[in-house]
Design an enzyme around this catalytic site. Structure first.
Site, PDB file in Angstrom:
ATOM      1  N   THR A  85       0.804  -1.230   0.000  1.00  0.00           N
ATOM      2  CA  THR A  85       0.000   0.000   0.000  1.00  0.00           C
ATOM      3  C   THR A  85       0.837   1.281   0.000  1.00  0.00           C
ATOM      4  OG1 THR A  85      -1.802  -1.108   1.096  1.00  0.00           O
ATOM      5  CG2 THR A  85      -1.725   1.274   1.342  1.00  0.00           C
ATOM      6  N   ASN A 106       5.607  -0.929   3.618  1.00  0.00           N
ATOM      7  CA  ASN A 106       4.731  -0.312   4.620  1.00  0.00           C
ATOM      8  C   ASN A 106       5.501  -0.059   5.916  1.00  0.00           C
ATOM      9  OD1 ASN A 106       2.535  -0.379   2.918  1.00  0.00           O
ATOM     10  ND2 ASN A 106       1.609  -2.197   3.854  1.00  0.00           N
ATOM     11  N   LYS A 167      -7.180   4.623   4.753  1.00  0.00           N
ATOM     12  CA  LYS A 167      -5.894   4.414   5.441  1.00  0.00           C
ATOM     13  C   LYS A 167      -5.093   5.715   5.495  1.00  0.00           C
ATOM     14  CE  LYS A 167      -5.327  -0.319   3.724  1.00  0.00           C
ATOM     15  NZ  LYS A 167      -4.505  -1.224   2.909  1.00  0.00           N
ATOM     16  N   ASP A 168      -4.451   5.953   6.619  1.00  0.00           N
ATOM     17  CA  ASP A 168      -3.627   7.165   6.748  1.00  0.00           C
ATOM     18  C   ASP A 168      -2.521   7.181   5.695  1.00  0.00           C
ATOM     19  OD1 ASP A 168      -1.798   5.298   7.888  1.00  0.00           O
ATOM     20  OD2 ASP A 168      -2.370   5.829   9.922  1.00  0.00           O
ATOM     21  N   ASP A 340      -3.064   0.952  -5.801  1.00  0.00           N
ATOM     22  CA  ASP A 340      -1.719   0.961  -5.233  1.00  0.00           C
ATOM     23  C   ASP A 340      -0.967  -0.343  -5.501  1.00  0.00           C
ATOM     24  OD1 ASP A 340      -3.575  -0.398  -3.668  1.00  0.00           O
ATOM     25  OD2 ASP A 340      -2.627   0.162  -1.772  1.00  0.00           O
ATOM     26  N   HIS A 341      -1.711  -1.404  -5.787  1.00  0.00           N
ATOM     27  CA  HIS A 341      -1.134  -2.716  -6.095  1.00  0.00           C
ATOM     28  C   HIS A 341      -2.277  -3.630  -6.477  1.00  0.00           C
ATOM     29  CE1 HIS A 341      -2.732  -4.032  -2.249  1.00  0.00           C
ATOM     30  NE2 HIS A 341      -2.132  -3.000  -1.672  1.00  0.00           N
ATOM     31  N   HIS A 483      -0.831  -9.649  -0.996  1.00  0.00           N
ATOM     32  CA  HIS A 483      -0.092  -9.156  -2.166  1.00  0.00           C
ATOM     33  C   HIS A 483       1.309  -8.841  -1.669  1.00  0.00           C
ATOM     34  CE1 HIS A 483      -0.780  -5.332  -0.158  1.00  0.00           C
ATOM     35  NE2 HIS A 483      -1.993  -5.806   0.086  1.00  0.00           N
TER      36      HIS A 483
HETATM   37 ZN   LIG Z   1      -3.202  -4.922   1.440  1.00  0.00          ZN
END
Ligand SMILES: [Zn+2]
Length: 550
Positions: A85, A106, A167-168, A340-341, A483
């Site tokens: 992400t 991350n 998500k932040d 993002d993926h 992922h």
């Molecule tokens: Zn994820």
């Protein structure tokens, strides 16, 4: 009708070049179709793979249907290996790959940091008092690149940069270093960064009150009829996935995997369009929207069941609501939607559907276990290997004496490579010597994919790629699928550009998410030195015109 539109569009382009008079003879609707956008909306659907887009695109009948009338790249790439992400979101509006954004994962290991787990969260300020990986102070400080918003504000301080996401890390990585508004889910409510100033917009209070009321009640979601055929139970780790399940009253965790999560983020995005009157000056405004629920649904239930079907139809509906809100402003806008993926399904269901080599990772590949073996062989104090995950970046403990490091590293590499689930292992030294990859991302070698998310300051000493179809979750009680691999099911994402009134087209050849920034910049006449970014402007004009040469 199409021919007529195309002719008028050609007239418009000609008029832009040579004569205001000719432009004045065209209709208002066509003038709007090529007008410079004053609202730029970027939507990221977390874990929305190109495979899911292909599988569901005929079922969409709202926003994701309308976006398909724009410019469709069904084969976009988050081209790097670290398909997570934070790295993925860091590419979308910076035009640079994680090797330059510095967002290599991350979470990464920083052995110089004064905290027991030695880990750093990608969207935190590790220098803030009390910040830790579990209770962090949200910040864009670790992002080494500038976003579209940062560049816009530098050239025109009137431009506003708004970012809202589930998500932040999605909100922060798309927004950047100079956001006017940033909102994300904290686990109990939508909040902003501690450094944020100014009054709280009304839509935040309204949405938080609605979400609190939603969580307080039990929920029994109904399955859309288009999803009925996908409803079939699959057993995994003592529970069942594949069929919709009810949520108990007071379950805030269930909110994240409900349709209400993305709906709340969308409500906030739409509310801010109205409250802040986006696009009301000549300076373009940016609104980034991160729809995060698809990722939570993918992790919790996999990608091929009734849950994902219901979720993606929900995304379709939310994108439709965003487009309606933008239409209602009567201000020229452009929308980009990407991810993002990608992702893949749980190995148990992949197995049922003919993917015979689908499997969960062997727990013996845990870095702590391999590290114990190395510690015994070399008479070292554990832990020898540090990592946030059982694949990707692996760090060698820094207290291993310099005279031994290369031997221990080589032994670790050999151990990984001898395991039948490991595809490749690269050392930091090997990747550092490689040039940044170029050419079509579908043809890159594994090493090139890792190079694109390798930052010598932050990346591991070893980079481990598991084989195709190996899911790096050994214990599937909480998450069943994920992922993060360098394989194309995790790299390929749709990239859709939509400008109302303009003629669309579809191109099957790959582009990269780093191409989004220069493509948008060209639409608004923002110049970006090519050396500062990895992406290239994509021409959104289906004919002889070129949106990159305005
Ligand atoms: Zn994820």
């Amino acid at each position: 009708m199409k021919v007529v539109e195309r002719n008028n569009l050609q007239v418009m382009k000609y008029s832009c070049l040579v004569s205001i008079l000719i432009a004045a003879t065209t209709t208002a609707s066509h003038a709007e179709s090529v007008a410079q956008p004053r609202i730029i909306v970027v939507i990221s659907v977390d874990q929305f793979s190109a495979d899911l887009f292909a599988e569901y695109r005929s079922l969409f009948n709202s926003g994701l249907r309308r976006l398909q009338s724009g410019v469709v790249f069904a084969n976009g790439y988050q081209s790097h290996a670290a398909t997570e992400t934070c790295p993925g979101h860091s590419t979308i509006l910076t035009g640079t790959r994680p090797a330059r954004t510095g967002i290599v994962a991350n979470e990464w290991v920083d052995q110089s940091i004064d905290r027991p787990d030695k880990r750093v969260y990608c969207a935190e300020d590790p220098t803030a008092p009390g910040s830790s990986t579990t209770n962090y102070t949200v910040s864009a400080g670790l992002l080494k690149a500038r976003t579209l918003g940062d560049r816009l504000k530098a050239s025109n301080p009137q431009s506003r940069v708004i970012s809202v996401a589930g998500k932040d890390r999605a909100a922060v990585m798309m927004g950047g270093h100079s956001m006017d508004q940033v909102w994300y889910w904290s686990g109990t409510s939508f909040v902003t960064m501690s450094a944020a100033k100014g009054p709280t917009p009304k839509i935040i209070q309204t949405t938080n009150a609605a979400v609190t009321a939603f969580i307080a009640k039990p929920a029994s979601p109904s399955l859309p009829s288009a999803c009925q055929t996908r409803s079939a139970p699959v057993s995994v780790a003592g529970r069942e996935v594949g069929v919709l399940q009810a949520a108990k009253a007071g379950d805030a965790g269930a909110f994240r995997i409900s349709l209400a999560f993305d709906r709340a983020v969308t409500d906030i995005g739409i509310g801010l369009i109205h409250e802040l009157q986006l696009g009301n000056t000549s300076a373009p405004d940016v609104l980034a929207i991160g729809l995060s629920a698809t990722d939570y649904v993918g992790h919790t239930f996999g990608t091929e069941g009734a849950e994902m079907c219901a979720q993606l139809l929900g995304v379709d509906d939310n994108v439709g609501r965003i487009l309606q809100a933008l239409d209602a402003t009567h201000i020229p806008y452009v929308v980009v939607l990407t991810a993002d993926h990608g992702g893949t399904d749980l190995p148990e269901r992949n197995q049922m559907r003919g993917i015979e080599d689908a499997a969960r990772i062997d727990p013996a590949l845990a870095p702590s276990k391999l590290g114990q073996q190395l510690a015994a062989e070399f008479a070292l104090n554990s832990p020898v290997l540090l990592a946030a995950q059982p694949f990707g970046d692996i760090w060698l403990a820094r207290d291993i004496p310099g005279s031994m490091r290369s031997r221990v590293l080589e032994a670790a590499r050999t151990k990984y490579l001898s395991h039948p689930q490991v595809a490749a292992v690269f050392t930091a030294a090997e990747l550092r010597r490689m040039p940044m990859p170029s050419g079509s991302p579908d043809e890159w070698t594994l090493a090139e994919r890792f190079r694109a998310s390798f930052d010598p300051e932050r990346s591991g000493d070893l980079l481990v790629a598991l084989k195709l179809h190996i899911t790096p979750i050994a214990d599937a009680r909480y998450a069943v699928a994920t992922h993060g691999s360098p394989w194309n099911y995790d790299r390929r994402v749709p990239i859709l550009f939509y400008r109302p009134g303009s003629i669309g087209f579809e191109h099957p050849l790959p582009i990269e998410t780093v191409d989004i920034l220069p493509t948008l910049a060209a639409l608004i006449g923002l110049s970006i030195p090519a050396a500062e970014i990895d992406g290239h402007c994509i021409d959104l004009d289906p004919g002889a015109g070129n949106t990159c040469n305005r």
